[in-house]
Design a protein around this motif. Structure first.
Motif, PDB file in Angstrom:
ATOM      1  N   UNK A   1       0.824  -1.211   0.000  1.00 23.44           N
ATOM      2  CA  UNK A   1       0.000   0.000   0.000  1.00 23.44           C
ATOM      3  C   UNK A   1       0.856   1.259   0.000  1.00 23.44           C
ATOM      4  N   UNK A   2       1.996   1.239   0.691  1.00 26.13           N
ATOM      5  CA  UNK A   2       2.891   2.401   0.663  1.00 26.13           C
ATOM      6  C   UNK A   2       3.445   2.626  -0.743  1.00 26.13           C
ATOM      7  N   UNK A   3       3.779   1.549  -1.448  1.00 22.95           N
ATOM      8  CA  UNK A   3       4.249   1.680  -2.828  1.00 22.95           C
ATOM      9  C   UNK A   3       3.155   2.262  -3.719  1.00 22.95           C
ATOM     10  N   UNK A   4       1.916   1.831  -3.511  1.00 25.27           N
ATOM     11  CA  UNK A   4       0.803   2.363  -4.301  1.00 25.27           C
ATOM     12  C   UNK A   4       0.613   3.853  -4.051  1.00 25.27           C
ATOM     13  N   UNK A   5       0.763   4.272  -2.804  1.00 20.80           N
ATOM     14  CA  UNK A   5       0.635   5.698  -2.469  1.00 20.80           C
ATOM     15  C   UNK A   5       1.731   6.488  -3.169  1.00 20.80           C
ATOM     16  N   UNK A   6       2.963   5.985  -3.139  1.00 21.60           N
ATOM     17  CA  UNK A   6       4.076   6.679  -3.791  1.00 21.60           C
ATOM     18  C   UNK A   6       3.869   6.761  -5.302  1.00 21.60           C
ATOM     19  N   UNK A   7       3.405   5.674  -5.923  1.00 25.51           N
ATOM     20  CA  UNK A   7       3.153   5.689  -7.363  1.00 25.51           C
ATOM     21  C   UNK A   7       2.085   6.716  -7.739  1.00 25.51           C
ATOM     22  N   UNK A   8       1.030   6.761  -6.956  1.00 26.76           N
ATOM     23  CA  UNK A   8      -0.046   7.718  -7.250  1.00 26.76           C
ATOM     24  C   UNK A   8       0.423   9.148  -7.035  1.00 26.76           C
ATOM     25  N   UNK A   9       1.269   9.341  -6.027  1.00 27.83           N
ATOM     26  CA  UNK A   9       1.796  10.686  -5.781  1.00 27.83           C
ATOM     27  C   UNK A   9       2.654  11.137  -6.965  1.00 27.83           C
TER      28      UNK A   9
END
Length: 92
Positions: free
Chosen positions: A49-57
């Motif tokens: 989920x942290x990786x997904x947040x970074x990708x979306x950012x």
């Protein structure tokens, strides 16, 4: 390694149960099936989920588009969706 049930993990992170369940079922989240129940490996799921947040950012920064932020937050102030909304504010 620490394991958690789907409901417990979803509630503690501010996610929908059905979302977490489908991610476990298709193999996206690291989980094991014991009997008829899935147990999620907490650190691996948090990492996902942290990786997904970074990708979306990063995508938002590239697009430089207006961002709509939901006013609905959890009462305890936690959760991945709340963190994502805070990051969206920083992109502006």
């Amino acid at each position: 390694m620490k394991f958690s049930g789907i409901k417990e993990y979803a509630n503690s992170r501010g996610l929908a149960y059905t979302t977490v369940y489908s991610l476990c079922r298709d193999g996206t989240l690291p989980a094991v099936k014991i009997g008829q129940r899935h147990k999620i490996e907490v650190e691996g799921a948090d990492r996902y989920f942290n990786e997904q947040i970074e990708l979306r950012q990063k995508k938002l920064q590239k697009l430089k588009c207006p961002i709509v932020i939901s006013k609905h937050t959890r009462r305890d102030g936690g959760g991945y969706l709340d963190q994502l909304n805070l990051m969206r504010k920083e992109v502006k």
